[in-house]
Design an enzyme around this catalytic site. Structure first.
Site, PDB file in Angstrom:
ATOM      1  N   SER A  64     -39.654 -37.031 -56.198  1.00 30.54           N
ATOM      2  CA  SER A  64     -39.569 -36.750 -54.769  1.00 30.54           C
ATOM      3  C   SER A  64     -40.422 -35.556 -54.355  1.00 30.54           C
ATOM      4  O   SER A  64     -41.057 -35.577 -53.299  1.00 30.54           O
ATOM      5  CB  SER A  64     -38.111 -36.517 -54.367  1.00 30.54           C
ATOM      6  OG  SER A  64     -37.364 -37.700 -54.558  1.00 30.54           O
ATOM      7  N   ASP A 156     -33.109 -38.240 -65.191  1.00 32.53           N
ATOM      8  CA  ASP A 156     -34.506 -38.675 -65.245  1.00 32.53           C
ATOM      9  C   ASP A 156     -34.845 -39.209 -66.633  1.00 32.53           C
ATOM     10  O   ASP A 156     -36.006 -39.500 -66.932  1.00 32.53           O
ATOM     11  CB  ASP A 156     -35.438 -37.513 -64.872  1.00 32.53           C
ATOM     12  CG  ASP A 156     -35.207 -37.037 -63.448  1.00 32.53           C
ATOM     13  OD1 ASP A 156     -35.093 -37.902 -62.562  1.00 32.53           O
ATOM     14  OD2 ASP A 156     -35.124 -35.820 -63.221  1.00 32.53           O
ATOM     15  N   ARG A 262     -34.128 -27.612 -57.609  1.00 27.13           N
ATOM     16  CA  ARG A 262     -32.907 -27.516 -58.419  1.00 27.13           C
ATOM     17  C   ARG A 262     -32.903 -26.274 -59.324  1.00 27.13           C
ATOM     18  O   ARG A 262     -32.038 -26.136 -60.186  1.00 27.13           O
ATOM     19  CB  ARG A 262     -32.699 -28.786 -59.233  1.00 27.13           C
ATOM     20  CG  ARG A 262     -32.290 -29.987 -58.384  1.00 27.13           C
ATOM     21  CD  ARG A 262     -31.831 -31.156 -59.222  1.00 27.13           C
ATOM     22  NE  ARG A 262     -31.452 -32.301 -58.414  1.00 27.13           N
ATOM     23  CZ  ARG A 262     -30.263 -32.488 -57.846  1.00 27.13           C
ATOM     24  NH1 ARG A 262     -29.322 -31.564 -57.995  1.00 27.13           N
ATOM     25  NH2 ARG A 262     -30.007 -33.574 -57.138  1.00 27.13           N
ATOM     26  N   LYS A 333     -32.374 -34.340 -49.320  1.00 34.02           N
ATOM     27  CA  LYS A 333     -33.829 -34.485 -49.216  1.00 34.02           C
ATOM     28  C   LYS A 333     -34.424 -33.650 -48.087  1.00 34.02           C
ATOM     29  O   LYS A 333     -35.599 -33.826 -47.737  1.00 34.02           O
ATOM     30  CB  LYS A 333     -34.203 -35.962 -49.022  1.00 34.02           C
ATOM     31  CG  LYS A 333     -33.752 -36.863 -50.172  1.00 34.02           C
ATOM     32  CD  LYS A 333     -34.476 -36.562 -51.476  1.00 34.02           C
ATOM     33  CE  LYS A 333     -33.969 -37.461 -52.600  1.00 34.02           C
ATOM     34  NZ  LYS A 333     -34.692 -37.247 -53.874  1.00 34.02           N
ATOM     35  N   HIS A 404     -29.753 -42.970 -59.063  1.00 29.95           N
ATOM     36  CA  HIS A 404     -29.585 -42.030 -60.176  1.00 29.95           C
ATOM     37  C   HIS A 404     -28.213 -42.138 -60.840  1.00 29.95           C
ATOM     38  O   HIS A 404     -28.038 -41.676 -61.967  1.00 29.95           O
ATOM     39  CB  HIS A 404     -29.787 -40.592 -59.696  1.00 29.95           C
ATOM     40  CG  HIS A 404     -31.224 -40.174 -59.624  1.00 29.95           C
ATOM     41  ND1 HIS A 404     -32.102 -40.329 -60.673  1.00 29.95           N
ATOM     42  CD2 HIS A 404     -31.935 -39.590 -58.619  1.00 29.95           C
ATOM     43  CE1 HIS A 404     -33.291 -39.858 -60.317  1.00 29.95           C
ATOM     44  NE2 HIS A 404     -33.216 -39.415 -59.081  1.00 29.95           N
ATOM     45  N   ASP A 441     -41.338 -42.620 -51.618  1.00 26.36           N
ATOM     46  CA  ASP A 441     -42.041 -41.599 -52.389  1.00 26.36           C
ATOM     47  C   ASP A 441     -42.217 -42.008 -53.841  1.00 26.36           C
ATOM     48  O   ASP A 441     -43.128 -41.549 -54.517  1.00 26.36           O
ATOM     49  CB  ASP A 441     -41.309 -40.256 -52.296  1.00 26.36           C
ATOM     50  CG  ASP A 441     -39.808 -40.379 -52.563  1.00 26.36           C
ATOM     51  OD1 ASP A 441     -39.307 -41.514 -52.691  1.00 26.36           O
ATOM     52  OD2 ASP A 441     -39.140 -39.330 -52.629  1.00 26.36           O
TER      53      ASP A 441
END
Length: 511
Positions: A64, A156, A262, A333, A404, A441
């Protein structure tokens, strides 16, 4: 002459990749009549949001931050990941002034070196190769005590993928004859970005004070015990490994995440003098706290790789030409449509308004897959009806945030909620003569299982993403995310600045 189009809305459907129908494709399985109709009726193409197309290493999935930087910049922006990896390969990393000075200060004070960051090969917030280089550098420069505070991924990367990384670092410590794991924390605790300070507090107290209700003799046992408790990597309760190694006077601390969003909250807890998120307890007089990159310009700590300025990004170019713009999203976001889309700029441009819709306070978004899409759409529709803005940038987080979680059924519901919202936005635009660009994105929700491991697929993908122009007759061409800002300028009749090297994805039939 280009007709006045007001507003032109860019909808970024986060995590909405393009993939042929498959059993684990939540987007394809969802009931999405609006997106299906728009894809059939209007000019559309596919754009690349990963690898070299967005300034990442070839084959590296997009994310992102990278996506929004490229969307707003109108040029390929070479990312911190690439920049730092190159510095390691050409050895300039090992003579970086900020890193070297912090190591020297700790050595002079007979302090320890604490290295913390996301232990991941995901390449989204960090890469473990960078942590390896930092550990090697600390030992090479004479550090006696080197402690690794590892944040585990599983978001991830596959949900249970930490053990090979831990084995790699245990082998590194054995080879160097120095260094050890001091704490482990799931990123759920250590890398919150929504001011859920009770999460950061648990990880902070383990790292800073060596305090936790969970302890383990070694990192491998800590992970295996967490799995037995039903915790995957992302959710591992902070664990103190072996003898506690709290932060002490004279120590230097290195935060090795390269992505800012983060990393900010933990950094605030370490460095902000007026921090009030929770009671931090006693504080050590440390030698230095180093951010690998600049997490925010308000944080009083040096960054080893400070930002390289981006000039004449879309927001700046619109402001220079007296255009008004709105940036709007949920909490999750909001930084992406503001800070990242503006090329790392915190403050608004002239004529820019920002609207933040709070994301729901749930542990994971599969518990509320629609998130705050209705409230977000209410605000967006009102802004469209006001006709106060020339350009609107909006992000719907659902596909990514629910993707996620690895929960397929919830991801389907998330996509359906977004589809409903897109329908409301398009209807509002049709009523005022506005136009809409719809894209993403990066991918995520189009792949919800990992064929290799059999685990849920919780990470981003390398898939292309859709791009739809809901407006005048036009011919479309495939491209990359850096072509989106030039497309916006083309459609509103503006020349693009020299710095923008992307080209419009749409050619109007009247051109």
């Amino acid at each position: 002459m280009t007709p006045t189009i007001k507003p032109l809305v860019l909808l970024i459907l986060d995590g909405w990749g393009y993939r042929e129908d498959a059993p684990d494709n939540a987007i394809a399985k969802a009931n999405t009549p609006v997106m299906d109709r728009l894809w059939e009726k209007y000019p559309h193409c596919l754009v690349d949001g990963s690898g070299g197309a967005v300034g990442l290493p070839d084959g590296q999935m997009g994310n992102s931050e990278v996506g929004h930087v490229n969307l707003g910049a109108g040029r390929i922006v070479y990312q911190d990941f690439t920049r730092i990896s190159k510095a390691i390969s050409d050895r300039s990393f090992f003579s970086n002034t900020i890193l070297c000075d912090a190591l020297k200060k700790a050595k002079a004070a007979k302090g320890a070196v604490h290295i913390m960051g996301l232990l991941s090969a995901g390449g989204v917030h960090s890469h473990e190769d960078h942590l390896v280089a930092m550990i090697e550098m600390a030992v090479e420069q004479g550090a006696e005590d080197v402690y690794l505070h590892a944040f585990l991924d599983g978001r991830d990367t596959p949900p249970k993928s930490a053990l090979p990384s831990i084995e790699r670092f245990e082998a590194l410590f054995a080879r160097l004859g120095k260094g050890r794991f001091a704490t482990l924390s799931g990123r759920f605790f250590a890398m919150d970005r929504d001011k859920r300070w009770e999460r950061i507090e648990q990880s902070y107290k383990a790292v800073y004070h060596g305090l936790s209700g969970v302890t383990s003799a070694n990192a491998t046992d800590a992970v295996e015990n967490a799995y037995e408790r039903g915790e995957t990597d992302e959710f591992v309760t902070p664990v103190v490994i072996g003898q506690p190694a709290p932060i002490a006077n004279g120590d230097s601390v290195f935060f090795m995440n390269f992505r800012a969003d983060r990393a900010r909250e933990m950094t605030q807890a370490f460095v902000d003098k007026d921090f009030d998120g929770f009671d931090r307890g006693s504080r050590a007089d440390i030698s230095e706290f180093v951010m690998l990159t600049q997490y925010a310009d308000t944080l009083e700590a040096p960054s080893a790789f400070p930002p390289e300025p981006l000039n004449n990004v879309l927001g700046e170019w619109l402001a220079k030409h007296d255009k008004t713009q709105l940036r709007i999203s949920e909490t999750e976001k909001y930084a992406h449509v503001t800070f990242f889309f503006s090329g790392g700029r915190e403050q608004e441009f002239e004529g820019e308004k920002r609207v933040l819709i709070p994301s729901p306070k749930v542990k994971t978004y599969d518990l509320q897959p629609e998130m705050s899409s209705e409230q977000l759409t209410d605000e967006l529709v009102a802004a469209i009806e006001s006709q106060a803005f020339d350009v609107v940038i909006c992000n719907y987080p659902n596909g990514d945030m629910v993707g996620h979680t690895g929960n397929f059924d919830a991801a389907v519901k998330a996509c359906e909620a977004v589809d409903h919202s897109v329908g409301r936005v398009v209807s509002a635009l049709e009523a005022v003569g506005g136009e809409c660009l719809i894209t993403a994105d990066h991918g995520n929700a189009e792949q919800m299982s990992d064929a290799t491991t059999g685990q849920a697929h919780t990470a981003h993908t390398n898939e292309l993403v859709p791009f739809i122009y809901v407006g005048r007759p036009a011919k479309a061409r495939n491209g990359r995310l850096s072509d989106v800002a030039p497309t916006i300028l083309h459609l509103i009749g503006m020349e693009q600045p020299d710095e923008m090297t992307g080209t419009s994805l749409m050619t109007l039939e009247q051109d």
